[in-house]
Design a protein around this motif. Structure first.
Motif, mmCIF file in Angstrom:
data_model
loop_
_atom_site.group_PDB
_atom_site.id
_atom_site.type_symbol
_atom_site.label_atom_id
_atom_site.label_comp_id
_atom_site.label_asym_id
_atom_site.label_seq_id
_atom_site.Cartn_x
_atom_site.Cartn_y
_atom_site.Cartn_z
ATOM 1 N N LEU A 144 65.160 19.560 61.918
ATOM 2 C CA LEU A 144 65.082 21.004 61.731
ATOM 3 C C LEU A 144 64.305 21.355 60.460
ATOM 4 O O LEU A 144 63.480 22.272 60.457
ATOM 5 N N SER A 145 64.563 20.622 59.377
ATOM 6 C CA SER A 145 63.856 20.858 58.127
ATOM 7 C C SER A 145 62.363 20.614 58.284
ATOM 8 O O SER A 145 61.529 21.380 57.769
ATOM 9 N N LYS A 146 62.031 19.555 58.985
ATOM 10 C CA LYS A 146 60.620 19.227 59.205
ATOM 11 C C LYS A 146 59.923 20.336 59.982
ATOM 12 O O LYS A 146 58.816 20.763 59.630
ATOM 13 N N GLU A 147 60.563 20.836 61.045
ATOM 14 C CA GLU A 147 59.964 21.896 61.847
ATOM 15 C C GLU A 147 59.802 23.176 61.030
ATOM 16 O O GLU A 147 58.777 23.867 61.129
ATOM 17 N N ILE A 148 60.783 23.492 60.185
ATOM 18 C CA ILE A 148 60.678 24.680 59.332
ATOM 19 C C ILE A 148 59.496 24.540 58.371
ATOM 20 O O ILE A 148 58.694 25.468 58.194
ATOM 21 N N MET A 167 73.067 24.810 59.781
ATOM 22 C CA MET A 167 72.334 24.241 58.652
ATOM 23 C C MET A 167 72.465 25.184 57.464
ATOM 24 O O MET A 167 72.229 26.389 57.594
ATOM 25 N N PRO A 168 72.856 24.683 56.291
ATOM 26 C CA PRO A 168 73.057 25.562 55.124
ATOM 27 C C PRO A 168 71.805 26.343 54.754
ATOM 28 O O PRO A 168 70.683 25.848 54.883
ATOM 29 N N LYS A 169 72.012 27.567 54.271
ATOM 30 C CA LYS A 169 70.879 28.420 53.894
ATOM 31 C C LYS A 169 70.013 27.773 52.826
ATOM 32 O O LYS A 169 68.785 27.935 52.813
ATOM 33 N N ASP A 170 70.644 27.047 51.901
ATOM 34 C CA ASP A 170 69.878 26.379 50.843
ATOM 35 C C ASP A 170 68.926 25.348 51.424
ATOM 36 O O ASP A 170 67.804 25.186 50.947
ATOM 37 N N ASN A 171 69.378 24.634 52.443
ATOM 38 C CA ASN A 171 68.518 23.644 53.092
ATOM 39 C C ASN A 171 67.326 24.317 53.768
ATOM 40 O O ASN A 171 66.200 23.811 53.717
ATOM 41 N N ILE A 172 67.595 25.434 54.425
ATOM 42 C CA ILE A 172 66.527 26.174 55.101
ATOM 43 C C ILE A 172 65.494 26.647 54.087
ATOM 44 O O ILE A 172 64.283 26.490 54.281
ATOM 45 N N VAL A 177 63.934 28.813 62.073
ATOM 46 C CA VAL A 177 65.057 29.236 61.233
ATOM 47 C C VAL A 177 66.250 29.647 62.089
ATOM 48 O O VAL A 177 67.407 29.310 61.781
ATOM 49 N N ALA A 178 65.989 30.350 63.187
ATOM 50 C CA ALA A 178 67.080 30.742 64.092
ATOM 51 C C ALA A 178 67.788 29.517 64.646
ATOM 52 O O ALA A 178 69.027 29.477 64.736
ATOM 53 N N ASN A 179 67.014 28.502 65.012
ATOM 54 C CA ASN A 179 67.608 27.290 65.554
ATOM 55 C C ASN A 179 68.423 26.562 64.488
ATOM 56 O O ASN A 179 69.518 26.053 64.761
ATOM 57 N N ALA A 180 67.910 26.522 63.267
ATOM 58 C CA ALA A 180 68.632 25.864 62.175
ATOM 59 C C ALA A 180 69.951 26.580 61.869
ATOM 60 O O ALA A 180 70.993 25.947 61.671
ATOM 61 N N ALA A 204 63.317 23.872 52.736
ATOM 62 C CA ALA A 204 62.294 23.451 53.695
ATOM 63 C C ALA A 204 61.100 24.412 53.661
ATOM 64 O O ALA A 204 59.944 23.990 53.747
ATOM 65 N N ILE A 205 61.376 25.717 53.528
ATOM 66 C CA ILE A 205 60.298 26.698 53.420
ATOM 67 C C ILE A 205 59.538 26.507 52.105
ATOM 68 O O ILE A 205 58.300 26.520 52.064
ATOM 69 N N ASP A 206 60.293 26.313 51.024
ATOM 70 C CA ASP A 206 59.672 26.146 49.709
ATOM 71 C C ASP A 206 58.814 24.889 49.646
ATOM 72 O O ASP A 206 57.806 24.859 48.921
ATOM 73 N N LYS A 207 59.204 23.866 50.379
ATOM 74 C CA LYS A 207 58.425 22.625 50.389
ATOM 75 C C LYS A 207 57.010 22.890 50.884
ATOM 76 O O LYS A 207 56.028 22.385 50.326
ATOM 77 N N ALA A 208 56.897 23.700 51.930
ATOM 78 C CA ALA A 208 55.576 24.045 52.466
ATOM 79 C C ALA A 208 54.807 24.922 51.478
ATOM 80 O O ALA A 208 53.614 24.723 51.245
ATOM 81 N N ALA A 209 55.497 25.883 50.879
ATOM 82 C CA ALA A 209 54.838 26.800 49.942
ATOM 83 C C ALA A 209 54.459 26.094 48.650
ATOM 84 O O ALA A 209 53.555 26.537 47.931
#
Length: 253
Positions: free
Chosen positions: A28-32, A61-66, A53-56, A69-74
């Motif tokens: 899920l993190s990878k897909e996000i 999946m904890p909000k912090d993890n989500i 994000v909806a699937n996570a 994952a977004i911040d990793k891309a940014a």
């Protein structure tokens, strides 16, 4: 998909649930991250990210993890991922579709091919299996959120095509399963979420048109192939058109 529901249950009975959950969160993190990198970090403006994000959230999946994952891309992750679909045949002639997100096409192809060849299957050409499946949206809610008639009415009113239910057991709650045309998935998710909260799952899937009965002597090999494919780091989703009897599944457990 009968086979996959039973597959999830047997993994749970074998005590693999913690490892399975960890692997799920990783996927899920990878897909996000991939979605955010390709379409930007704004969930409202990025349909793929919104779905991821909806699937996570549906998988708790904890909000912090989500957010991580977004911040990793940014944050400038320079990995270049591509989405690839592999198709093949497993024991008893079942069709298998493997969705991959990878930064190394050669590695992914080699690992998927090896998984098939070592577990009673063979990798096929693109299109050799997909015609036996429909690419549709799938949304899942616990049975406890509504009775069958209410969910059916709400889903159809929201634009869904069909609703079925999957029975639970002492370990897992049963679920309403809502199917949509692929282009209607997010609209139906929005309509149903306004009534029933976040779904436990919302994604595009390959839904088998028909299931192939797998005899008992092939059941173990089929399950092993599914497990090996799902455990590959590059693999995001695995779909197959098999059905295994409850008795044979119990024997595997």
């Amino acid at each position: 998909m009968a086979g996959h529901s039973k597959w999830a249950n047997i993994q749970h009975r074998k005590g693999r649930q913690d490892a399975v959950r960890s692997k799920l969160f990783s996927k899920l993190s990878k897909e996000i991250s991939i979605a955010a990198k390709l379409g930007g970090p704004d969930v409202d403006a990025n349909p793929r990210l919104r779905l991821a994000v909806a699937n996570a959230k549906g998988q708790s999946m904890p909000k912090d993890n989500i957010q991580r994952a977004i911040d990793k891309a940014a944050g400038g992750d320079d990995s270049q991922y591509e989405d690839i679909r592999y198709e093949g045949f497993g024991p008893a002639g079942i069709g298998v579709i493997v969705e991959v997100s990878t930064d190394n096409r050669n590695r992914a192809a080699s690992e998927v091919r090896t998984a098939f060849s070592k577990n009673g299957g063979n990798l096929g050409e693109t299109g050799s299996v997909a015609f036996m499946f429909d690419n549709v949206g799938e949304i899942r809610f616990p049975l406890s959120v509504a009775d069958e008639d209410a969910m059916m009415e709400a889903a159809i009113e929201g634009g869904a095509d069909d609703v079925t239910s999957e029975e639970g057991d002492e370990e897992n709650e049963g679920q309403h399963v809502v199917y949509t045309a692929r282009e209607d998935l997010m609209d139906v998710v929005a309509a149903l979420s306004s009534q029933y909260g976040d779904p436990t799952g919302a994604k595009l899937i390959w839904k088998p048109q028909n299931l192939i009965d797998v005899p008992g002597d092939k059941a173990g090999t089929v399950m092993k192939l599914m497990e090996v494919l799902d455990d590959l780091d590059d693999v995001q989703n695995v779909y197959a058109n098999f059905d295994i009897s409850d008795e044979d599944m119990a024997n595997l457990g």
